[in-house]
Design a protein around this motif. Structure first.
Motif, PDB file in Angstrom:
ATOM      1  N   THR A  59      -3.408   5.165   4.536  1.00 18.24           N
ATOM      2  CA  THR A  59      -3.008   6.301   3.426  1.00 18.24           C
ATOM      3  C   THR A  59      -2.611   7.285   4.227  1.00 18.24           C
ATOM      4  OG1 THR A  59      -5.352   5.308   2.296  1.00 18.24           O
ATOM      5  CG2 THR A  59      -4.301   7.633   1.599  1.00 18.24           C
ATOM      6  N   ALA A 103      -1.104  13.416  -5.538  1.00 20.44           N
ATOM      7  CA  ALA A 103      -0.233  12.363  -6.040  1.00 20.44           C
ATOM      8  C   ALA A 103       1.269  13.160  -6.369  1.00 20.44           C
ATOM      9  CB  ALA A 103      -0.707  11.834  -7.423  1.00 20.44           C
ATOM     10  N   CYS A 115      18.576   2.611   5.363  1.00 18.52           N
ATOM     11  CA  CYS A 115      17.574   2.061   4.398  1.00 18.52           C
ATOM     12  C   CYS A 115      17.578   3.532   3.311  1.00 18.52           C
ATOM     13  CB  CYS A 115      16.178   1.829   4.777  1.00 18.52           C
ATOM     14  SG  CYS A 115      16.460   0.468   5.796  1.00 18.52           S
ATOM     15  N   VAL A 116      17.879   3.106   2.001  1.00 22.21           N
ATOM     16  CA  VAL A 116      18.125   4.291   1.035  1.00 22.21           C
ATOM     17  C   VAL A 116      17.014   3.952  -0.196  1.00 22.21           C
ATOM     18  CG1 VAL A 116      20.191   4.848   1.682  1.00 22.21           C
ATOM     19  CG2 VAL A 116      19.864   3.031   0.071  1.00 22.21           C
ATOM     20  N   ASN A 154      17.089   9.651  -2.508  1.00 22.49           N
ATOM     21  CA  ASN A 154      16.168  10.393  -1.700  1.00 22.49           C
ATOM     22  C   ASN A 154      17.027  11.288  -0.781  1.00 22.49           C
ATOM     23  OD1 ASN A 154      13.849  11.182  -0.226  1.00 22.49           O
ATOM     24  ND2 ASN A 154      13.880   9.465   1.332  1.00 22.49           N
ATOM     25  N   ASP A 164      17.461  10.438   2.738  1.00 22.20           N
ATOM     26  CA  ASP A 164      18.268   8.983   3.094  1.00 22.20           C
ATOM     27  C   ASP A 164      19.834   9.520   2.929  1.00 22.20           C
ATOM     28  OD1 ASP A 164      15.812   8.068   3.087  1.00 22.20           O
ATOM     29  OD2 ASP A 164      16.173   7.137   1.239  1.00 22.20           O
ATOM     30  N   SER A 198      18.821  -1.141  -0.063  1.00 26.58           N
ATOM     31  CA  SER A 198      17.544  -0.595  -0.920  1.00 26.58           C
ATOM     32  C   SER A 198      16.893  -1.763  -1.516  1.00 26.58           C
ATOM     33  CB  SER A 198      18.127   0.339  -1.942  1.00 26.58           C
ATOM     34  OG  SER A 198      17.150   1.036  -2.593  1.00 26.58           O
ATOM     35  N   MET A 199      15.444  -1.288  -1.801  1.00 29.12           N
ATOM     36  CA  MET A 199      14.618  -2.057  -2.565  1.00 29.12           C
ATOM     37  C   MET A 199      14.252  -1.285  -3.641  1.00 29.12           C
ATOM     38  SD  MET A 199      10.959  -3.937  -1.731  1.00 29.12           S
ATOM     39  CE  MET A 199       9.823  -2.481  -1.983  1.00 29.12           C
ATOM     40  N   ALA A 236       4.749  -2.523  -4.348  1.00 27.16           N
ATOM     41  CA  ALA A 236       4.513  -2.734  -3.065  1.00 27.16           C
ATOM     42  C   ALA A 236       4.108  -1.430  -2.329  1.00 27.16           C
ATOM     43  CB  ALA A 236       5.946  -2.951  -2.465  1.00 27.16           C
ATOM     44  N   ASP A 237       3.079  -1.289  -1.410  1.00 27.06           N
ATOM     45  CA  ASP A 237       2.673  -0.176  -0.652  1.00 27.06           C
ATOM     46  C   ASP A 237       3.683  -0.169   0.514  1.00 27.06           C
ATOM     47  OD1 ASP A 237       1.662  -1.945   1.079  1.00 27.06           O
ATOM     48  OD2 ASP A 237      -0.561  -1.065   1.205  1.00 27.06           O
ATOM     49  N   LYS A 251      13.291  10.514   6.836  1.00 27.81           N
ATOM     50  CA  LYS A 251      11.677  11.002   7.488  1.00 27.81           C
ATOM     51  C   LYS A 251      10.821  10.427   6.473  1.00 27.81           C
ATOM     52  CE  LYS A 251       9.448  14.768   7.553  1.00 27.81           C
ATOM     53  NZ  LYS A 251       9.126  16.187   7.542  1.00 27.81           N
ATOM     54  N   HIS A 252      11.174  10.738   5.187  1.00 31.45           N
ATOM     55  CA  HIS A 252      10.105  10.379   4.257  1.00 31.45           C
ATOM     56  C   HIS A 252      10.699  10.251   3.036  1.00 31.45           C
ATOM     57  CE1 HIS A 252       8.453  14.613   3.782  1.00 31.45           C
ATOM     58  NE2 HIS A 252       9.265  14.460   2.934  1.00 31.45           N
ATOM     59  N   ALA A 253      10.259   9.439   1.946  1.00 25.89           N
ATOM     60  CA  ALA A 253      10.690   9.577   0.697  1.00 25.89           C
ATOM     61  C   ALA A 253      10.074  10.648  -0.251  1.00 25.89           C
ATOM     62  CB  ALA A 253      10.687   8.186  -0.200  1.00 25.89           C
TER      63      ALA A 253
HETATM   64  C1  LIG Z   1       1.189   8.868  -5.596  1.00 24.42           C
HETATM   65  C2  LIG Z   1       1.444   7.763  -4.511  1.00 24.42           C
HETATM   66  C3  LIG Z   1       0.754   7.737  -3.237  1.00 24.42           C
HETATM   67  C4  LIG Z   1       0.750   6.613  -2.363  1.00 24.42           C
HETATM   68  N1  LIG Z   1       0.182   6.529  -1.201  1.00 24.42           N
HETATM   69  C5  LIG Z   1       0.495   5.613  -0.461  1.00 24.42           C
HETATM   70  C6  LIG Z   1      -0.355   5.374   0.658  1.00 24.42           C
HETATM   71  O1  LIG Z   1      -1.107   6.481   1.239  1.00 24.42           O
HETATM   72  N2  LIG Z   1       0.115   4.594   1.715  1.00 24.42           N
HETATM   73  C7  LIG Z   1       0.934   3.512   1.503  1.00 24.42           C
HETATM   74  O2  LIG Z   1       0.856   2.525   2.197  1.00 24.42           O
HETATM   75  N3  LIG Z   1       1.661   3.399   0.281  1.00 24.42           N
HETATM   76  C8  LIG Z   1       1.241   4.412  -0.615  1.00 24.42           C
HETATM   77  N4  LIG Z   1       2.110   4.862  -1.763  1.00 24.42           N
HETATM   78  C9  LIG Z   1       3.347   3.741  -1.962  1.00 24.42           C
HETATM   79  C10 LIG Z   1       4.455   3.952  -1.352  1.00 24.42           C
HETATM   80  O3  LIG Z   1       4.976   4.976  -2.093  1.00 24.42           O
HETATM   81  C11 LIG Z   1       5.462   2.854  -1.464  1.00 24.42           C
HETATM   82  O4  LIG Z   1       5.240   1.786  -0.731  1.00 24.42           O
HETATM   83  C12 LIG Z   1       6.810   3.141  -1.260  1.00 24.42           C
HETATM   84  O5  LIG Z   1       7.607   1.836  -1.914  1.00 24.42           O
HETATM   85  C13 LIG Z   1       7.259   3.377   0.076  1.00 24.42           C
HETATM   86  O6  LIG Z   1       6.703   4.431   0.395  1.00 24.42           O
HETATM   87  P1  LIG Z   1       7.209   6.093   0.415  1.00 24.42           P
HETATM   88  O7  LIG Z   1       7.719   6.316  -0.880  1.00 24.42           O
HETATM   89  O8  LIG Z   1       6.166   6.926   0.958  1.00 24.42           O
HETATM   90  O9  LIG Z   1       8.548   5.917   1.587  1.00 24.42           O
HETATM   91  P2  LIG Z   1       8.716   6.540   3.159  1.00 24.42           P
HETATM   92  O10 LIG Z   1       7.744   5.809   3.967  1.00 24.42           O
HETATM   93  O11 LIG Z   1       8.246   7.896   2.947  1.00 24.42           O
HETATM   94  O12 LIG Z   1      10.001   6.618   3.211  1.00 24.42           O
HETATM   95  C14 LIG Z   1      10.749   6.724   4.397  1.00 24.42           C
HETATM   96  C15 LIG Z   1      11.827   6.065   4.490  1.00 24.42           C
HETATM   97  O13 LIG Z   1      11.896   4.521   4.392  1.00 24.42           O
HETATM   98  C16 LIG Z   1      12.986   4.059   3.447  1.00 24.42           C
HETATM   99  N5  LIG Z   1      12.586   3.515   2.714  1.00 24.42           N
HETATM  100  C17 LIG Z   1      11.282   3.628   2.031  1.00 24.42           C
HETATM  101  N6  LIG Z   1      11.310   3.026   0.681  1.00 24.42           N
HETATM  102  C18 LIG Z   1      12.343   2.317   0.599  1.00 24.42           C
HETATM  103  C19 LIG Z   1      12.950   1.426  -0.339  1.00 24.42           C
HETATM  104  N7  LIG Z   1      12.161   0.857  -1.378  1.00 24.42           N
HETATM  105  N8  LIG Z   1      14.099   0.847  -0.129  1.00 24.42           N
HETATM  106  C20 LIG Z   1      14.925   1.209   1.121  1.00 24.42           C
HETATM  107  N9  LIG Z   1      14.564   2.149   1.941  1.00 24.42           N
HETATM  108  C21 LIG Z   1      13.095   2.512   1.951  1.00 24.42           C
HETATM  109  C22 LIG Z   1      13.808   5.346   3.248  1.00 24.42           C
HETATM  110  O14 LIG Z   1      14.978   5.311   4.567  1.00 24.42           O
HETATM  111  C23 LIG Z   1      12.924   6.447   3.556  1.00 24.42           C
HETATM  112  O15 LIG Z   1      13.533   7.695   3.848  1.00 24.42           O
HETATM  113  C24 LIG Z   1       1.941   5.574  -2.573  1.00 24.42           C
HETATM  114  C25 LIG Z   1       2.641   5.718  -3.750  1.00 24.42           C
HETATM  115  C26 LIG Z   1       2.434   6.852  -4.666  1.00 24.42           C
HETATM  116  C27 LIG Z   1       2.968   6.871  -6.111  1.00 24.42           C
END
Ligand SMILES: Cc1cc2nc3c(=O)[nH]c(=O)nc-3n(C[C@H](O)[C@H](O)[C@H](O)COP(=O)(O)OP(=O)(O)OC[C@H]3O[C@@H](n4cnc5c(N)ncnc54)[C@H](O)[C@@H]3O)c2cc1C
Ligand SMILES: Cc1cc2nc3c(=O)[nH]c(=O)nc-3n(C[C@H](O)[C@H](O)[C@H](O)COP(=O)(O)OP(=O)(O)OC[C@H]3O[C@@H](n4cnc5c(N)ncnc54)[C@H](O)[C@@H]3O)c2cc1C
Ligand SMILES: Cc1cc2nc3c(=O)[nH]c(=O)nc-3n(C[C@H](O)[C@H](O)[C@H](O)COP(=O)(O)OP(=O)(O)OC[C@H]3O[C@@H](n4cnc5c(N)ncnc54)[C@H](O)[C@@H]3O)c2cc1C
Lengths: 431, 353, 271
Positions: free
Chosen positions: B133, B154, C6-7, C35, C38, C60-61, C92-93, C121-123
């Motif tokens: 998390t 969130a 990855c976007v 994002n 991205d 992208s997914m 998916a997480d 760095k993050h979404a």
């Molecule tokens: C309120 C909330 C809280 C959440 N908390 C958690 C948590 O604590 N732990 C957890 O495991 N999951 C969590 N999730 C689920 C998580 O948001 C999803 O797994 C999401 O698909 C990817 O994580 P992120 O948005 O944090 O991406 P990040 O890891 O922040 O993304 C970083 C980079 O990864 C690449 N990337 C990310 N997703 C994709 C994609 N779908 N396609 C292509 N490139 C991608 C992009 O380059 C992006 O800039 C949470 C979701 C929500 C809505």
């Protein structure tokens, strides 16, 4: 080597999209350039979309377009300080297919319409500004955008860039507007629940109503106001010619504020939350100010050609119709392989034989008549209100005597001859 | 491109794992504040679960820090020392952490949400095939099911989401700096130190750290003792000048809400909140700020919060120590004037800046 | 050089407004966007391509509408884009996300070996920053997070030098390709796309894959099923009590604040 298209359309409002869509449907290679983040992102309109001209571009569009409500009632208010005389028409035949008019929110509608163009094969490029036409040997051969490597070429360039058409001005097609040729309209979208709208405007599920307001809405200046119902919001706006605004030293916002707090208007929008505020020019010069609409390799459509009927607030329909006519002309030109003025002037002929120029001609003096005779709005609307008040007040006077009294006050306030002259003038202007 | 290594069967269903762990981040022999805060938070969880609290310490020549970790609440410290751990690198640190986790099997494992903490935690979670998390701001544990309840704001709305990891162990979370409280350092505490060694040679490392450059000139907002933070309620950029003026007088740092940064009144490094800095100054002025949760998470642990807002129902008053319902544009000039008088007349001196 | 970026498609949080009174989200006008981090990742790839040559793919997914962000990436300068979209990916997480993306990267690298992967760095919605490092682990390549500069790429030795942001500064590190970078916004400014890119993007149709198009996929590791974390509950944090309200007119209030300030003797010294 920059790419060459059959047609470049500048602008993705109703005029541009109707043209781009029709060209693409006819197999032409079309590039459409829009400066907004997406079509409609900044576009403003009171919000009445006329069925007829839209249907001619996309039949039965109401089955899928993002429309707000079909208009089943149109009201006209002659409004004074604390009263209003109302007349209008409500008809349930307008509540069913094929409907009459609809209210729309342009941000949604333009985006959808442009999407139809894309489905038909238009290449739509957003967030890009056409800075100038590229002219070679007296012919428009393309446009220069604000992007790196931003030149792009076409047989025909269509200027659908709206009321303040910079591209048209650069080509010398028309001069800077005079302040009396354009109205400045300000408008707000006010969020209100469906139930409140239905209750306050006396509407059933998914029926819409429009109110056109004359008189105190503009503090007696030349112009009108409107209130249109959307699904869960109302559009309220007011506009006057730029010249009256300058003359009266008014700010547009003040006028809208005045309208919103007017005792006749306030109960309709009370409790609503303003979601958007927009200001925009409407060309109101009418027939007299229609610029040159065709040149070598170039056509001008919609607001860019000043095709607006100020009296009836019709613009989008003329935009669409003109866009379609331009497209048809281009399709013919393509067949001939000739894009000179000789061929393209066909568009002008079409335009001048259509309802558009006919209507504009019919009302050609209306704005000037009203502008030069402020008494129409300033004096007659209050007079009408006083007359109605007298007539409907039950005070023991016989109806016949009341009529006499009313006529007497009217003639004494303005003088019989003047009154007759005014009525004639007004009638002539709009007949 | 896959490494072919199967991740299956590596983490799931290790429900008999026991113990609460805190990853102790040290940089050049100095323990990061967030690690001490996590020892404080971890202590509570460990007590509820009636298990030991352990600190995980990796580095080169860092053993002496183990004692500090115990002073701040740990019962045990696992130490891995190696020359390849001299500087942080995902590759080596991750291997060290995984080695310990696979051998000693903790049930809860917390990391500070710093660049390096997040980096190592993400890698470790993937290899252990367990849940992680991110950026939590609240921690609790459901004792019966031994479930970590890690909550984070969130996306959108004043809503917290509690993230659970039911079937995988360890349950991992990164925790934002400055939201948990460290315990008082207690030199009377004692504990056990367990050492492990890591078999990696420098030649096998793919990544090298060539240089570390510390930017000492840029004073971080996080270090300021007083922060004057303004919100959209200041109206426009010109009025926002009052915030700068007051801050200048007090020797304070200037902060802003996201809306202010987006309006271009301040640069992003002055943004306070979820997507900006987290700060805990001694005195925090919140002026013309509504108090959205995304802002509050970045400042609510400040010692004294003084809020000025014209709306008596503004949520910012919920976290404030002192509140003024009033027009900032009226109050600020008076405050500035009075401060100048009161302070300079008395020959006052700003001693903290 | 084959660079894959990855976007992710995210709601535009700049436009999303939160009503502080009701604490509800005003979703009316929240379009989906690329994002922002991205976009910087794609721009990073474009700069590397300009310097070292090569090709840029984006991956992208997401839902079918995510083709729009792939087109956006083409505007910035990507050469092609892949979208993996399937019901099986839903929910998916980060662990399941990095698994699915790594499987797609496997397939892409079969078509053309990958030298560099770049993530944001993050979404801005999920906001974990865990997906990038997760992908790197699954592919067993070095991750470098919080990148603020790609300083040098040596195509012959296949080594890269990178500046990485750390607390109060940065570090210069060297690693080997292929590797995975996650980039900060400050790494670059996004260039105003040239018109030919815009035209190319408007015409572009992304390559779309479902789970069945990927090889060696363990379906139990996908989507909700493959996610160890779940959202247990959502709650509004308890409303804090609030403190003492200062009364009086503005003059009185200002005076009270000054008293409070000057009480802090370690901050101010007055005689
Ligand atoms: C309120 C909330 C809280 C959440 N908390 C958690 C948590 O604590 N732990 C957890 O495991 N999951 C969590 N999730 C689920 C998580 O948001 C999803 O797994 C999401 O698909 C990817 O994580 P992120 O948005 O944090 O991406 P990040 O890891 O922040 O993304 C970083 C980079 O990864 C690449 N990337 C990310 N997703 C994709 C994609 N779908 N396609 C292509 N490139 C991608 C992009 O380059 C992006 O800039 C949470 C979701 C929500 C809505
Ligand atoms: C307040 C108000 C109320 C109205 N009410 C009604 C009504 O109820 N019913 C009705 O039918 N009409 C109404 N009208 C008139 C109607 O809005 C216009 O007539 C109609 O929008 C004209 O369409 P258009 O396509 O010519 O121009 P526009 O809709 O103005 O579209 C022009 C497009 O070109 C783009 N553009 C401009 N310059 C450039 C450039 N250099 N490069 C790239 N793109 C460019 C603009 O962004 C815009 O999208 C109203 C107008 C106003 C202001
Ligand atoms: C994913 C996400 C991340 C976010 N991250 C952050 C973040 O890191 N930091 C952050 O700050 N926000 C963040 N936000 C935005 C946050 O939700 C709020 O929108 C923002 O904090 C509001 O800023 P504000 O208080 O300045 O403005 P507003 O909410 O507009 O409040 C202005 C306040 O000023 C008051 N006011 C007006 N005039 C006066 C006056 N003359 N005198 C006194 N008071 C006055 C009003 O009563 C009102 O309470 C994020 C949002 C999202 C969705």
């Amino acid at each position: 080597m920059p790419e060459k298209f059959d047609v470049i359309v500048v602008g993705a409002g109703p005029a541009g999209t109707s043209c781009a869509y029709t060209c693409a449907k006819n197999g032409l290679k079309v590039l459409q350039i829009e400066r907004g983040e997406y079509p409609g992102s900044k576009n403003v309109m009171g919000g009445v979309l006329y069925r007829k001209q839209m249907e001619e571009v996309i039949p039965e569009f109401w089955k899928e377009a993002p429309l707000e409500r079909p208009v089943i009632e149109q009201r006209i208010w002659m409004m004074d300080k604390e009263s209003t005389v109302t007349f209008g028409y409500k008809g349930l035949e307008w509540a069913q297919e094929p409907y009459n008019n609809f209210t729309v929110l342009r941000a949604k509608f333009d985006q959808w319409f442009a999407g139809k163009g894309v489905e038909a094969g238009v290449l739509l490029i957003n967030e890009t500004v056409a800075n100038e036409c590229i002219v070679e040997d007296g012919k428009v051969v393309g446009i220069r955008t604000d992007r790196p490597d931003g030149d792009v070429y076409a047989d025909v360039t269509v200027l659908a860039d709206g009321v303040n058409s910079l591209l048209g001005k650069q080509l010398g097609f028309h001069k800077e507007f005079r302040p009396d040729e354009v109205a400045l309209t300000v408008m707000e979208v006010i969020n209100l629940s469906k139930d409140k709208i239905n209750e306050r405007f006396n509407l059933s599920e998914n029926q819409g109503c429009t109110i056109e307001i004359f008189g105190d809405s503009t503090k007696g200046n030349l112009g009108t106001a409107f209130i249109y119902t959307n699904k869960e919001s109302v559009n309220i706006g007011v506009g006057t010619t730029l010249s009256s605004m300058i003359k009266a030293r008014m700010k547009p916002y003040d006028l809208l504020d005045y309208l919103k707090t007017h005792p006749m208007v306030k109960p309709l929008i009370e409790g609503g939350e303003a979601a958007e505020y927009l200001a925009h020019l409407i060309p109101e010069g009418g027939y007299h100010s229609v610029p040159k609409v065709a040149g070598n390799g170039v056509l001008v459509v919609g607001d860019a050609a000043q095709l607006v009927n100020a009296i009836h607030r019709e613009g989008s329909n003329m935009a669409m119709a003109s866009g379609k006519m331009a497209a048809e002309t281009i399709v013919e030109a393509k067949k001939k392989g000739d894009f000179s003025l000789d061929t393209l002037k066909e568009y002008k002929d079409k335009l001048y034989n259509s309802f558009i120029i006919k209507d504009l001609k019919k009302y050609k003096d209306a704005t000037h008549t009203f502008e030069n005779n402020p008494q129409f709005l300033r004096d007659y609307v209050p007079m009408l209100n006083r007359a109605a008040s007298k007539f409907f007040t039950v005070d023991g006077t016989s109806k016949k005597d009341k009529q006499k009294q009313i006529i007497k006050t009217m003639t004494s306030e303005r003088g019989t001859i003047k009154l007759i002259k005014d009525v004639y003038k007004a009638w002539k202007a709009v007949k | 491109m896959s490494n072919g290594k199967s991740q299956e069967g590596r983490g799931p269903l290790m429900l008999d794992n026991r113990g609460v762990w805190v990853y102790v981040e040290q940089n050049e022999g100095v323990i990061e504040g967030v690690s001490l805060e996590l020892l404080g938070a971890g202590r509570k969880l460990a007590d509820k679960l009636e298990v030991p609290l352990a600190g995980i310490l990796l580095g080169d020549n860092v053993r002496e820090l183990a004692e500090e970790i115990i002073f701040y609440g740990a019962d045990e410290v696992y130490v891995v020392e190696s020359p390849v751990l001299k500087q942080y690198r995902t590759e080596s640190y991750m291997k060290g952490v995984i080695l310990l986790a696979e051998k000693y099997k903790p049930e809860i494992f917390l990391y500070g949400a710093t660049p390096n903490g997040k980096d190592v935690a993400s890698a470790v979670a993937t290899d252990l095939s367990t849940g992680l998390t991110a950026d939590t701001t609240m921690l609790d544990v459901e004792v019966e099911k031994r479930l970590l309840e890690a909550s984070r704001p969130a996306f959108g709305g004043n809503i917290m989401a509690t993230i659970l990891c039911k079937k995988h162990r360890p349950q991992m979370a990164t925790v934002r700096p400055k939201v948990m409280k460290a315990l008082e350092r207690d030199t009377a505490r004692t504990g056990r130190v367990i050492e492990e060694s890591l078999e990696i040679r420098e030649e096998d490392m793919r990544t090298k750290v060539l240089e570390i450059v510390k930017d000492v000139t840029k004073k971080s907002l996080a270090d300021a003792h007083i922060i004057v933070c303004g919100g959209k309620g200041m109206g426009d950029e010109r009025n926002f000048g009052l915030i700068h003026e007051l801050a200048g007088l007090l020797g304070a740092g200037v902060g802003g809400t996201r809306d202010v940064v987006e309006a271009g009144w301040l640069s992003h490094d002055h943004q306070i909140g979820q997507t900006g800095e987290t700060v805990t100054p001694k005195i925090y002025f919140a002026i013309g700020i509504s108090g959205a949760i995304q802002h509050l998470v970045g400042m609510k642990n400040s010692e004294i919060i003084i809020a000025i807002n014209k709306d008596p129902n503004a949520p910012i008053f919920g976290v404030s120590t002192y509140g003024i319902v009033g027009d900032a544009l009226e109050v600020l000039p008076i405050l500035i004037k009075q401060f100048k008088e009161a302070f300079h007349e008395k020959g006052g001196e700003v001693t903290h800046a | 050089m084959h660079i894959v970026v990855c976007v992710k498609q995210v709601p535009d949080t700049k436009i999303i407004k939160i009503n502080p009174k009701t604490n509800t989200l005003d979703r009316r006008s929240a379009p989906a966007i690329l994002n922002p981090y991205d976009a910087h990742a794609v721009q990073t790839a474009v700069s590397i391509k300009e310097a070292a040559g090569g090709e840029i793919s984006v991956l992208s997914m997401g839902p079918p509408q995510a083709v729009d962000i792939i087109k956006k990436s083409v505007e910035i300068g990507a050469d092609r884009g892949y979208l993996i979209t399937d019901r099986a990916f839903a929910g998916a997480d980060t662990l399941a996300t990095s698994y699915a993306l790594s499987k797609a990267l496997d397939r892409i690298s079969k078509e053309k070996p990958i030298d560099l992967i770049i993530c944001g760095k993050h979404a801005i919605d999920g906001d974990t920053g865990q997906v990038g490092p997760g992908i790197a682990r699954r592919l067993d390549i070095p991750p470098v997070t919080n990148v603020i500069e790609v300083s040098d790429i040596n195509k012959d030795t296949r080594r890269v030098k990178i500046k990485r942001k750390i607390i109060n500064g940065y570090e210069l590190i060297e690693t080997e390709m292929p590797c995975l970078l996650t980039v900060e916004k400050e790494i670059n400014d996004i260039a105003y796309s040239p018109l030919p890119n815009m035209i190319k993007a408007a015409r572009y149709t992304p390559i779309i894959w479902a789970v069945s198009d990927l090889e060696d996929v363990d379906r139990t590791q996908l989507g909700l099923k493959g996610s160890p974390t779940i959202v247990g509950k959502m709650f509004t944090p308890p409303k804090p009590e609030g403190g003492h309200m200062l009364d009086g007119n503005a003059d009185d209030q200002a005076k009270q604040i000054i008293d409070i300030l000057l009480q802090n003797k370690e901050l101010f010294s007055v005689n």
